[in-house]
Design an enzyme around this catalytic site. Sequence first.
Site, PDB file in Angstrom:
ATOM      1  N   THR A 113    -110.249  -9.583  17.708  1.00 21.88           N
ATOM      2  CA  THR A 113    -110.613  -8.162  17.742  1.00 21.88           C
ATOM      3  C   THR A 113    -112.086  -7.968  18.072  1.00 21.88           C
ATOM      4  N   GLY A 152    -112.396 -12.595   9.547  1.00 18.93           N
ATOM      5  CA  GLY A 152    -112.714 -12.985   8.183  1.00 18.93           C
ATOM      6  C   GLY A 152    -113.495 -14.286   8.151  1.00 18.93           C
ATOM      7  N   GLU A 395    -103.290  -7.777  12.044  1.00 16.68           N
ATOM      8  CA  GLU A 395    -102.197  -8.552  12.646  1.00 16.68           C
ATOM      9  C   GLU A 395    -101.236  -7.656  13.406  1.00 16.68           C
TER      10      GLU A 395
HETATM   11  C1  LIG Z   1    -103.956 -14.226  -0.802  1.00 18.80           C
HETATM   12  C2  LIG Z   1    -102.666 -14.414  -0.058  1.00 18.80           C
HETATM   13  C3  LIG Z   1    -102.779 -14.229   1.489  1.00 18.80           C
HETATM   14  C4  LIG Z   1    -101.522 -14.742   2.193  1.00 18.80           C
HETATM   15  C5  LIG Z   1    -101.641 -14.725   3.717  1.00 18.80           C
HETATM   16  C6  LIG Z   1    -101.308 -13.371   4.308  1.00 18.80           C
HETATM   17  C7  LIG Z   1    -101.576 -13.332   5.776  1.00 18.80           C
HETATM   18  C8  LIG Z   1    -103.026 -13.554   6.036  1.00 18.80           C
HETATM   19  C9  LIG Z   1    -103.505 -12.756   7.192  1.00 18.80           C
HETATM   20  C10 LIG Z   1    -104.993 -12.879   7.327  1.00 18.80           C
HETATM   21  C11 LIG Z   1    -105.637 -11.572   7.024  1.00 18.80           C
HETATM   22  C12 LIG Z   1    -106.313 -10.941   7.964  1.00 18.80           C
HETATM   23  C13 LIG Z   1    -106.526 -11.550   9.310  1.00 18.80           C
HETATM   24  C14 LIG Z   1    -106.205 -10.612  10.415  1.00 18.80           C
HETATM   25  C15 LIG Z   1    -106.255 -11.096  11.651  1.00 18.80           C
HETATM   26  C16 LIG Z   1    -106.012 -10.232  12.781  1.00 18.80           C
HETATM   27  O1  LIG Z   1    -105.810  -9.055  12.669  1.00 18.80           O
HETATM   28  S1  LIG Z   1    -106.026 -11.068  14.272  1.00 18.80           S
HETATM   29  C17 LIG Z   1    -105.854  -9.820  15.474  1.00 18.80           C
HETATM   30  C18 LIG Z   1    -104.451  -9.248  15.482  1.00 18.80           C
HETATM   31  N1  LIG Z   1    -104.326  -8.365  16.585  1.00 18.80           N
HETATM   32  C19 LIG Z   1    -103.134  -7.934  17.030  1.00 18.80           C
HETATM   33  O2  LIG Z   1    -102.090  -8.209  16.468  1.00 18.80           O
HETATM   34  C20 LIG Z   1    -103.187  -7.096  18.268  1.00 18.80           C
HETATM   35  C21 LIG Z   1    -101.927  -6.279  18.426  1.00 18.80           C
HETATM   36  N2  LIG Z   1    -101.639  -6.114  19.849  1.00 18.80           N
HETATM   37  C22 LIG Z   1    -100.662  -6.884  20.458  1.00 18.80           C
HETATM   38  O3  LIG Z   1    -100.009  -7.691  19.873  1.00 18.80           O
HETATM   39  C23 LIG Z   1    -100.410  -6.679  21.926  1.00 18.80           C
HETATM   40  O4  LIG Z   1    -101.537  -6.300  22.574  1.00 18.80           O
HETATM   41  C24 LIG Z   1     -99.277  -5.656  22.159  1.00 18.80           C
HETATM   42  C25 LIG Z   1     -98.090  -6.110  21.378  1.00 18.80           C
HETATM   43  C26 LIG Z   1     -99.722  -4.303  21.625  1.00 18.80           C
HETATM   44  C27 LIG Z   1     -98.893  -5.593  23.636  1.00 18.80           C
HETATM   45  O5  LIG Z   1     -99.893  -4.981  24.322  1.00 18.80           O
HETATM   46  P1  LIG Z   1     -99.657  -4.396  25.839  1.00 18.80           P
HETATM   47  O6  LIG Z   1    -100.855  -4.766  26.565  1.00 18.80           O
HETATM   48  O7  LIG Z   1     -99.240  -2.980  25.789  1.00 18.80           O
HETATM   49  O8  LIG Z   1     -98.427  -5.121  26.465  1.00 18.80           O
HETATM   50  P2  LIG Z   1     -98.422  -6.535  27.098  1.00 18.80           P
HETATM   51  O9  LIG Z   1     -99.644  -7.259  26.761  1.00 18.80           O
HETATM   52  O10 LIG Z   1     -98.074  -6.368  28.527  1.00 18.80           O
HETATM   53  O11 LIG Z   1     -97.234  -7.208  26.317  1.00 18.80           O
HETATM   54  C28 LIG Z   1     -95.963  -6.607  26.382  1.00 18.80           C
HETATM   55  C29 LIG Z   1     -95.003  -7.721  26.705  1.00 18.80           C
HETATM   56  O12 LIG Z   1     -95.424  -8.925  26.044  1.00 18.80           O
HETATM   57  C30 LIG Z   1     -94.556  -9.240  24.981  1.00 18.80           C
HETATM   58  N3  LIG Z   1     -95.362  -9.610  23.827  1.00 18.80           N
HETATM   59  C31 LIG Z   1     -96.419  -8.929  23.336  1.00 18.80           C
HETATM   60  N4  LIG Z   1     -96.899  -9.559  22.253  1.00 18.80           N
HETATM   61  C32 LIG Z   1     -96.120 -10.667  22.102  1.00 18.80           C
HETATM   62  C33 LIG Z   1     -96.138 -11.730  21.133  1.00 18.80           C
HETATM   63  N5  LIG Z   1     -97.025 -11.768  20.135  1.00 18.80           N
HETATM   64  N6  LIG Z   1     -95.218 -12.698  21.272  1.00 18.80           N
HETATM   65  C34 LIG Z   1     -94.320 -12.655  22.284  1.00 18.80           C
HETATM   66  N7  LIG Z   1     -94.243 -11.671  23.213  1.00 18.80           N
HETATM   67  C35 LIG Z   1     -95.157 -10.694  23.107  1.00 18.80           C
HETATM   68  C36 LIG Z   1     -93.806  -7.964  24.732  1.00 18.80           C
HETATM   69  O13 LIG Z   1     -92.548  -8.223  24.160  1.00 18.80           O
HETATM   70  C37 LIG Z   1     -93.682  -7.398  26.100  1.00 18.80           C
HETATM   71  O14 LIG Z   1     -92.730  -8.118  26.798  1.00 18.80           O
HETATM   72  P3  LIG Z   1     -91.887  -7.340  27.936  1.00 18.80           P
HETATM   73  O15 LIG Z   1     -90.891  -8.366  28.378  1.00 18.80           O
HETATM   74  O16 LIG Z   1     -92.886  -6.934  28.982  1.00 18.80           O
HETATM   75  O17 LIG Z   1     -91.261  -6.164  27.249  1.00 18.80           O
HETATM   76  C1  LIG Z   2    -108.875  -6.119   6.519  1.00 16.34           C
HETATM   77  C2  LIG Z   2    -108.842  -6.484   7.985  1.00 16.34           C
HETATM   78  C3  LIG Z   2    -109.009  -7.809   8.368  1.00 16.34           C
HETATM   79  C4  LIG Z   2    -109.003  -8.146   9.716  1.00 16.34           C
HETATM   80  N1  LIG Z   2    -109.209  -9.447  10.075  1.00 16.34           N
HETATM   81  C5  LIG Z   2    -109.250  -9.769  11.385  1.00 16.34           C
HETATM   82  C6  LIG Z   2    -109.493 -11.114  11.785  1.00 16.34           C
HETATM   83  O1  LIG Z   2    -109.675 -12.001  10.952  1.00 16.34           O
HETATM   84  N2  LIG Z   2    -109.536 -11.405  13.112  1.00 16.34           N
HETATM   85  C7  LIG Z   2    -109.345 -10.441  14.073  1.00 16.34           C
HETATM   86  O2  LIG Z   2    -109.390 -10.768  15.265  1.00 16.34           O
HETATM   87  N3  LIG Z   2    -109.085  -9.151  13.723  1.00 16.34           N
HETATM   88  C8  LIG Z   2    -109.047  -8.805  12.414  1.00 16.34           C
HETATM   89  N4  LIG Z   2    -108.795  -7.504  12.047  1.00 16.34           N
HETATM   90  C9  LIG Z   2    -108.708  -6.476  13.082  1.00 16.34           C
HETATM   91  C10 LIG Z   2    -107.272  -5.991  13.280  1.00 16.34           C
HETATM   92  O3  LIG Z   2    -106.527  -6.953  13.957  1.00 16.34           O
HETATM   93  C11 LIG Z   2    -107.329  -4.675  14.059  1.00 16.34           C
HETATM   94  O4  LIG Z   2    -107.963  -3.713  13.250  1.00 16.34           O
HETATM   95  C12 LIG Z   2    -105.918  -4.218  14.417  1.00 16.34           C
HETATM   96  O5  LIG Z   2    -105.401  -5.053  15.428  1.00 16.34           O
HETATM   97  C13 LIG Z   2    -105.883  -2.760  14.893  1.00 16.34           C
HETATM   98  O6  LIG Z   2    -106.732  -2.589  16.005  1.00 16.34           O
HETATM   99  P1  LIG Z   2    -107.878  -1.476  15.937  1.00 16.34           P
HETATM  100  O7  LIG Z   2    -108.598  -1.624  14.678  1.00 16.34           O
HETATM  101  O8  LIG Z   2    -108.610  -1.536  17.214  1.00 16.34           O
HETATM  102  O9  LIG Z   2    -107.099  -0.095  15.843  1.00 16.34           O
HETATM  103  P2  LIG Z   2    -106.549   0.822  17.140  1.00 16.34           P
HETATM  104  O10 LIG Z   2    -105.694  -0.029  17.952  1.00 16.34           O
HETATM  105  O11 LIG Z   2    -107.771   1.421  17.716  1.00 16.34           O
HETATM  106  O12 LIG Z   2    -105.693   1.847  16.319  1.00 16.34           O
HETATM  107  C14 LIG Z   2    -106.198   3.122  15.953  1.00 16.34           C
HETATM  108  C15 LIG Z   2    -105.058   4.110  16.093  1.00 16.34           C
HETATM  109  O13 LIG Z   2    -104.663   4.148  17.469  1.00 16.34           O
HETATM  110  C16 LIG Z   2    -103.245   4.006  17.562  1.00 16.34           C
HETATM  111  N5  LIG Z   2    -102.872   3.291  18.799  1.00 16.34           N
HETATM  112  C17 LIG Z   2    -103.537   2.262  19.387  1.00 16.34           C
HETATM  113  N6  LIG Z   2    -102.873   1.822  20.462  1.00 16.34           N
HETATM  114  C18 LIG Z   2    -101.749   2.594  20.563  1.00 16.34           C
HETATM  115  C19 LIG Z   2    -100.638   2.628  21.443  1.00 16.34           C
HETATM  116  N7  LIG Z   2    -100.553   1.781  22.494  1.00 16.34           N
HETATM  117  N8  LIG Z   2     -99.670   3.542  21.219  1.00 16.34           N
HETATM  118  C20 LIG Z   2     -99.747   4.379  20.167  1.00 16.34           C
HETATM  119  N9  LIG Z   2    -100.775   4.417  19.282  1.00 16.34           N
HETATM  120  C21 LIG Z   2    -101.757   3.526  19.498  1.00 16.34           C
HETATM  121  C22 LIG Z   2    -102.859   3.188  16.353  1.00 16.34           C
HETATM  122  O14 LIG Z   2    -101.489   3.394  16.009  1.00 16.34           O
HETATM  123  C23 LIG Z   2    -103.810   3.711  15.289  1.00 16.34           C
HETATM  124  O15 LIG Z   2    -103.230   4.873  14.701  1.00 16.34           O
HETATM  125  C24 LIG Z   2    -108.800  -7.134  10.694  1.00 16.34           C
HETATM  126  C25 LIG Z   2    -108.620  -5.802  10.313  1.00 16.34           C
HETATM  127  C26 LIG Z   2    -108.625  -5.478   8.959  1.00 16.34           C
HETATM  128  C27 LIG Z   2    -108.425  -4.039   8.543  1.00 16.34           C
END
Ligand SMILES: CCCCCCCCCC/C=C\C/C=C/C(=O)SCCNC(=O)CCNC(=O)[C@H](O)C(C)(C)COP(=O)(O)OP(=O)(O)OC[C@H]1O[C@@H](n2cnc3c(N)ncnc32)[C@H](O)[C@@H]1OP(=O)(O)O
Ligand SMILES: Cc1cc2nc3c(=O)[nH]c(=O)nc-3n(C[C@H](O)[C@H](O)[C@H](O)COP(=O)(O)OP(=O)(O)OC[C@H]3O[C@@H](n4cnc5c(N)ncnc54)[C@H](O)[C@@H]3O)c2cc1C
Length: 627
Positions: A113, A152, A395
């Site tokens: 991110t 994190g 996530e």
């Molecule tokens: C104390 C106890 C703790 C226990 C542990 C608990 C867990 C611990 C977690 C740690 C805590 C915090 C850490 C947090 C980390 C993070 O947040 S890391 C960052 C996470 N970010 C995201 O998840 C981003 C979300 N966005 C997306 O996944 C993609 O961008 C999205 C799905 C929105 C797709 O974006 P688009 O650009 O619109 O579309 P495109 O890229 O073209 O993809 C669509 C196409 O691709 C297929 N697709 C997409 N994602 C996946 C995937 N992950 N795997 C497989 N396929 C994927 C999708 O199905 C589409 O396919 P199609 O055939 O075209 O329909």
């Molecule tokens: C506690 C915490 C820990 C995290 N840890 C990590 C980490 O370790 N590593 C890391 O890489 N990231 C981490 N993240 C970031 C996290 O992965 C992002 O915050 C998350 O993916 C959401 O993206 P954003 O914050 O840009 O929100 P946005 O995507 O900007 O979302 C804001 C609003 O826009 C809307 N929106 C966005 N796109 C669309 C769409 N296509 N259609 C409809 N609505 C849409 C959403 O639904 C939401 O309401 C963490 C976040 C938190 C809160």
Amino acid sequence: MDEQKVLSIKGLLDDTPEEYLSHKEKYENSIRKSVLFYKTLHSTEDENMSVDEKTKLNFRNIVTSAIFKDNSPFMLHNSMFIPTIMGQGTDEQREYWMKRAKNMEIIGTYAQTELGHGTFIRGLETQATYDPDTEEFVLHSPVLSSYKWWPGGLAHTANYCIVMARLYIKGKSHGIHPFMVQIRDEETHMPLPGIKLGEIGAKLGFNTVNNGFLGFENHRISRDRMLMKNAQVLKDGTFVAGSNSKLTYGTMVYVRVLIVSNMANMLAKAVTIALRYSAIRRQSQPKPDEPEPQILDYVTQQHKLFIAIASSHAFYMNAMWLWEIYYSVSLQLASGKLDNLPELHALACCLKPLSTIDATAMIEKCRLACGGHGYMLSANLAQTYGLATAAYTYEGENTVLLLQAARSLVKAWVGHVKGRPLKGTMAYLAGDSTVKAWDGSIDGIIQSFKVVAIRKISSVVKILQDYEKSGLSPEDAWNKASVFLTAASEAHGRAVLLSVYKSEMDKRAAVLSPPLRKVLLQLVDLYVTYWALEKVGDMLLYASITDKDVDELQRRYIELLAAIRPNAVGLVDAFDFRDEILNSTLGAYDGRAYERLMEEAMKSPLNAEPVNQTFHKYLKPFMRGKL
Ligand SMILES: CCCCCCCCCC/C=C\C/C=C/C(=O)SCCNC(=O)CCNC(=O)[C@H](O)C(C)(C)COP(=O)(O)OP(=O)(O)OC[C@H]1O[C@@H](n2cnc3c(N)ncnc32)[C@H](O)[C@@H]1OP(=O)(O)O
Ligand SMILES: Cc1cc2nc3c(=O)[nH]c(=O)nc-3n(C[C@H](O)[C@H](O)[C@H](O)COP(=O)(O)OP(=O)(O)OC[C@H]3O[C@@H](n4cnc5c(N)ncnc54)[C@H](O)[C@@H]3O)c2cc1C
């Protein structure tokens, strides 16, 4: 080593409640305890343990680290850094980096991110430009919005980091890829040249996870630092694409599955606290000649809490079921078979949102069910809420993931209408979409949820098609219909959650003692009946339920609450959380909530003296009209 031994380690538990520490002290205290914790665990690890066993042990690390009331700064090391090396590294890279990471010789995080992009991965701006002359990648953050933001442990803890960056070769973009980047000197811990690091500030929760920011100023890394399992860059700069660009997103699918089991754990903690407190708390006098009853005997209190027990079981059963699918798809991916990845992705995009939405709401309901004392930080319900609600966003933000699942459901339905066979968890979509007569049985209700999903998916596809016939572009039609697309995904997710919970319990029922089977199946019945009442509108619209049937459902629900009441405390005791892990004045096993509330209150620094110095400095002059 079991929790007993771990938790008995001196210094692991806080003398001064974390609530009274500064932001900086909280972090420093969490590092101190995390090091103590991991040293203890690692000192007991059997060197002959297989990697899998060690990974499982690290899961326990993460779970038991919940005793810090917040999450450890090492959290990303175990939950994303190591899994990414495992999933995205070549055999040679895994061999080298896994050894260092599992021995905690290095501490890593996962930086995807950015300040400007979280959801839209294809919009990430951090650049990794290949220089064939030096066989290096040049990492650069061209603008402020390209700074990594949120990872994190990134701020002051990690010295290595998986950076998801856009790969450029000879001016051409080749998409987002993972790079192993050392960010701090291993001796001095100083940020390396061309690297800017810092902390993003105080948050609603996660305040000891050390979420940070990271900017690059033309920082160079060697070619072998790109994790090259799924795509490669050869020495001369030739790019070799992987079989599927989405394999790079594999860690996210893994963590989404992990989150479902984590929600089971978080919700179990919260309902243990709230239910135990409800068993000792007596309040009001509905019957004049009787003593104040336990608040647990109020049916409204049972309605607030018993669904949380059932939901924790449901999330756990679904998580174990999903893990099996994850492992099987992972093995298939390893042999180049990709066709089940979309379904796994769609499932994770349904179950991660629904488990976090429900868990967050039910943890808050557990807090509210404890009245004023639930509002105390010493109850550890607010912090548990803070940890759970973060998972709504990280996530993959829930709305975005539900829309991803809708993408798969719409494709499956359109294909089905054209005669393409449906498979796996979407096969039911080919089933009968009308319910002849309401069948109030548990299986009948679950079937009704499947009918609701079929009807919602088919109707939103019709809306999309009508919009496109009216001249809207597919993208505009999609956006216009998106509220009902997420509703269709939720309906599919509900049907999966209910049917998997029921079927997984049925599988286990045969080996349970009759009394245990009876209680656990009562929870299944409660869960299904609760959701039928919660979604009664859908049932009336699509499942031909009548008002008489609803009345019957309501009566059955009330009877189930009464049937579960005698076992309620036993059911939360069965989660078997030690007091140190619950870390709650209200949830301790001995039920001495009032004494613990007073003990914790006396730890407030303000109680160190009877008169605070502000009386003489401000109050007295003020009250004497002298300020
Ligand atoms: C104390 C106890 C703790 C226990 C542990 C608990 C867990 C611990 C977690 C740690 C805590 C915090 C850490 C947090 C980390 C993070 O947040 S890391 C960052 C996470 N970010 C995201 O998840 C981003 C979300 N966005 C997306 O996944 C993609 O961008 C999205 C799905 C929105 C797709 O974006 P688009 O650009 O619109 O579309 P495109 O890229 O073209 O993809 C669509 C196409 O691709 C297929 N697709 C997409 N994602 C996946 C995937 N992950 N795997 C497989 N396929 C994927 C999708 O199905 C589409 O396919 P199609 O055939 O075209 O329909
Ligand atoms: C506690 C915490 C820990 C995290 N840890 C990590 C980490 O370790 N590593 C890391 O890489 N990231 C981490 N993240 C970031 C996290 O992965 C992002 O915050 C998350 O993916 C959401 O993206 P954003 O914050 O840009 O929100 P946005 O995507 O900007 O979302 C804001 C609003 O826009 C809307 N929106 C966005 N796109 C669309 C769409 N296509 N259609 C409809 N609505 C849409 C959403 O639904 C939401 O309401 C963490 C976040 C938190 C809160």
